[in-house]
Design a protein around this motif. Sequence first.
Motif, PDB file in Angstrom:
ATOM      1  N   ALA A  32       9.236  14.369  43.517  1.00  0.00           N
ATOM      2  CA  ALA A  32       8.752  13.026  43.171  1.00  0.00           C
ATOM      3  C   ALA A  32       8.652  12.868  41.661  1.00  0.00           C
ATOM      4  N   ASP A  33       8.198  13.910  40.974  1.00  0.00           N
ATOM      5  CA  ASP A  33       8.091  13.888  39.516  1.00  0.00           C
ATOM      6  C   ASP A  33       9.480  13.792  38.874  1.00  0.00           C
ATOM      7  N   ILE A  34      10.421  14.572  39.391  1.00  0.00           N
ATOM      8  CA  ILE A  34      11.800  14.534  38.871  1.00  0.00           C
ATOM      9  C   ILE A  34      12.392  13.141  39.068  1.00  0.00           C
ATOM     10  N   CYS A  35      12.222  12.568  40.256  1.00  0.00           N
ATOM     11  CA  CYS A  35      12.749  11.227  40.526  1.00  0.00           C
ATOM     12  C   CYS A  35      12.117  10.194  39.588  1.00  0.00           C
ATOM     13  N   ALA A  47      22.873   2.033  35.370  1.00  0.00           N
ATOM     14  CA  ALA A  47      24.060   2.548  36.061  1.00  0.00           C
ATOM     15  C   ALA A  47      24.523   1.607  37.168  1.00  0.00           C
ATOM     16  N   ARG A  48      25.830   1.385  37.185  1.00  0.00           N
ATOM     17  CA  ARG A  48      26.449   0.660  38.293  1.00  0.00           C
ATOM     18  C   ARG A  48      26.992   1.651  39.319  1.00  0.00           C
ATOM     19  N   TYR A  49      27.208   2.893  38.862  1.00  0.00           N
ATOM     20  CA  TYR A  49      27.723   3.967  39.713  1.00  0.00           C
ATOM     21  C   TYR A  49      26.798   5.166  39.599  1.00  0.00           C
ATOM     22  N   LEU A  50      26.601   5.845  40.709  1.00  0.00           N
ATOM     23  CA  LEU A  50      25.802   7.070  40.710  1.00  0.00           C
ATOM     24  C   LEU A  50      26.542   8.112  41.538  1.00  0.00           C
ATOM     25  N   ALA A  51      27.024   9.159  40.884  1.00  0.00           N
ATOM     26  CA  ALA A  51      27.638  10.289  41.591  1.00  0.00           C
ATOM     27  C   ALA A  51      26.549  11.336  41.742  1.00  0.00           C
ATOM     28  N   ALA A  52      26.312  11.776  42.955  1.00  0.00           N
ATOM     29  CA  ALA A  52      25.200  12.671  43.221  1.00  0.00           C
ATOM     30  C   ALA A  52      25.590  13.674  44.308  1.00  0.00           C
ATOM     31  N   PHE A  53      24.604  14.316  44.868  1.00  0.00           N
ATOM     32  CA  PHE A  53      24.795  15.277  45.956  1.00  0.00           C
ATOM     33  C   PHE A  53      23.819  14.933  47.065  1.00  0.00           C
ATOM     34  N   ALA A  54      24.128  15.368  48.264  1.00  0.00           N
ATOM     35  CA  ALA A  54      23.214  15.197  49.393  1.00  0.00           C
ATOM     36  C   ALA A  54      22.337  16.444  49.453  1.00  0.00           C
ATOM     37  N   PRO A  55      21.069  16.319  49.081  1.00  0.00           N
ATOM     38  CA  PRO A  55      20.218  17.508  49.034  1.00  0.00           C
ATOM     39  C   PRO A  55      19.969  18.091  50.423  1.00  0.00           C
ATOM     40  N   MET A  56      19.810  19.408  50.442  1.00  0.00           N
ATOM     41  CA  MET A  56      19.512  20.078  51.700  1.00  0.00           C
ATOM     42  C   MET A  56      18.530  21.218  51.457  1.00  0.00           C
ATOM     43  N   ASN A  57      17.848  21.600  52.492  1.00  0.00           N
ATOM     44  CA  ASN A  57      16.896  22.706  52.462  1.00  0.00           C
ATOM     45  C   ASN A  57      15.909  22.553  51.312  1.00  0.00           C
ATOM     46  N   TRP A  63      16.930  11.887  47.671  1.00  0.00           N
ATOM     47  CA  TRP A  63      17.232  10.789  48.593  1.00  0.00           C
ATOM     48  C   TRP A  63      16.621   9.477  48.127  1.00  0.00           C
ATOM     49  N   PRO A  64      15.382   9.472  47.601  1.00  0.00           N
ATOM     50  CA  PRO A  64      14.834   8.182  47.139  1.00  0.00           C
ATOM     51  C   PRO A  64      15.713   7.508  46.073  1.00  0.00           C
ATOM     52  N   LEU A  65      16.295   8.292  45.172  1.00  0.00           N
ATOM     53  CA  LEU A  65      17.163   7.724  44.142  1.00  0.00           C
ATOM     54  C   LEU A  65      18.449   7.170  44.755  1.00  0.00           C
ATOM     55  N   LEU A  66      19.032   7.919  45.682  1.00  0.00           N
ATOM     56  CA  LEU A  66      20.265   7.466  46.334  1.00  0.00           C
ATOM     57  C   LEU A  66      20.028   6.164  47.092  1.00  0.00           C
ATOM     58  N   GLU A  67      18.948   6.137  47.858  1.00  0.00           N
ATOM     59  CA  GLU A  67      18.636   4.951  48.659  1.00  0.00           C
ATOM     60  C   GLU A  67      18.309   3.753  47.774  1.00  0.00           C
ATOM     61  N   GLU A  68      17.622   4.001  46.673  1.00  0.00           N
ATOM     62  CA  GLU A  68      17.267   2.934  45.745  1.00  0.00           C
ATOM     63  C   GLU A  68      18.525   2.260  45.179  1.00  0.00           C
ATOM     64  N   LYS A  69      19.449   3.062  44.677  1.00  0.00           N
ATOM     65  CA  LYS A  69      20.682   2.505  44.116  1.00  0.00           C
ATOM     66  C   LYS A  69      21.517   1.821  45.199  1.00  0.00           C
ATOM     67  N   HIS A  92      33.251   9.973  47.707  1.00  0.00           N
ATOM     68  CA  HIS A  92      33.358   8.833  48.602  1.00  0.00           C
ATOM     69  C   HIS A  92      32.104   7.982  48.501  1.00  0.00           C
ATOM     70  N   ARG A  93      32.289   6.722  48.788  1.00  0.00           N
ATOM     71  CA  ARG A  93      31.175   5.771  48.739  1.00  0.00           C
ATOM     72  C   ARG A  93      30.127   6.139  49.801  1.00  0.00           C
ATOM     73  N   TYR A  94      28.879   6.144  49.383  1.00  0.00           N
ATOM     74  CA  TYR A  94      27.745   6.374  50.286  1.00  0.00           C
ATOM     75  C   TYR A  94      27.431   5.063  50.984  1.00  0.00           C
ATOM     76  N   LEU A  95      27.364   5.105  52.313  1.00  0.00           N
ATOM     77  CA  LEU A  95      27.111   3.911  53.117  1.00  0.00           C
ATOM     78  C   LEU A  95      25.834   4.040  53.933  1.00  0.00           C
ATOM     79  N   GLY A  96      24.980   4.967  53.561  1.00  0.00           N
ATOM     80  CA  GLY A  96      23.752   5.227  54.306  1.00  0.00           C
ATOM     81  C   GLY A  96      23.843   6.568  55.019  1.00  0.00           C
ATOM     82  N   ARG A  97      22.690   7.097  55.351  1.00  0.00           N
ATOM     83  CA  ARG A  97      22.650   8.435  55.973  1.00  0.00           C
ATOM     84  C   ARG A  97      23.369   8.499  57.309  1.00  0.00           C
ATOM     85  N   GLY A  98      23.431   7.381  58.005  1.00  0.00           N
ATOM     86  CA  GLY A  98      24.109   7.356  59.298  1.00  0.00           C
ATOM     87  C   GLY A  98      25.604   7.608  59.210  1.00  0.00           C
TER      88      GLY A  98
END
Length: 122
Positions: A32-35, A47-57, A63-69, A92-98
């Motif tokens: 939360a502090d990092i975000c 930013a109009r574009y955000l290249a990121a990673f899907a965090p795990m473990n 995820w809050p940053l990805l969902e926000e953008k 690839h374009r992120y279209l939601g976790r689903g």
Amino acid sequence: MAKIPEDKAAARRDGLTRRRKMGAAARAAAAADICAKVRELPQYRQARYLAAFAPMNEEVDIWPLLEEKYREKKTVLLPRVADKKHRLLTFHRYLGRGFLQPGFNGILEPAAGEKIFFASIP
């Protein structure tokens, strides 16, 4: 597949060990502090574009940053492993976790879709 240099592999192991020792509550607070700090960056806000990673473990939960953008209708890009042997990624374009599915090493990746660009990761 190319071998990861020992110092890089050691750094990854060390980081994982440290994160695991933190415990879930401390990891969540740190994430939360990092975000919050990322949100303060003008580069992130503009930013109009955000290249990121899907965090795990025990990785930092971004995820809050990805969902926000994504909600802001910005282009969020996540990697897919295109070629394990040559360590090639396509983004690839992120279209939601689903629309994510387990890929290389169980990492969530976008299902096949619009490829934006590719990268070779040393």
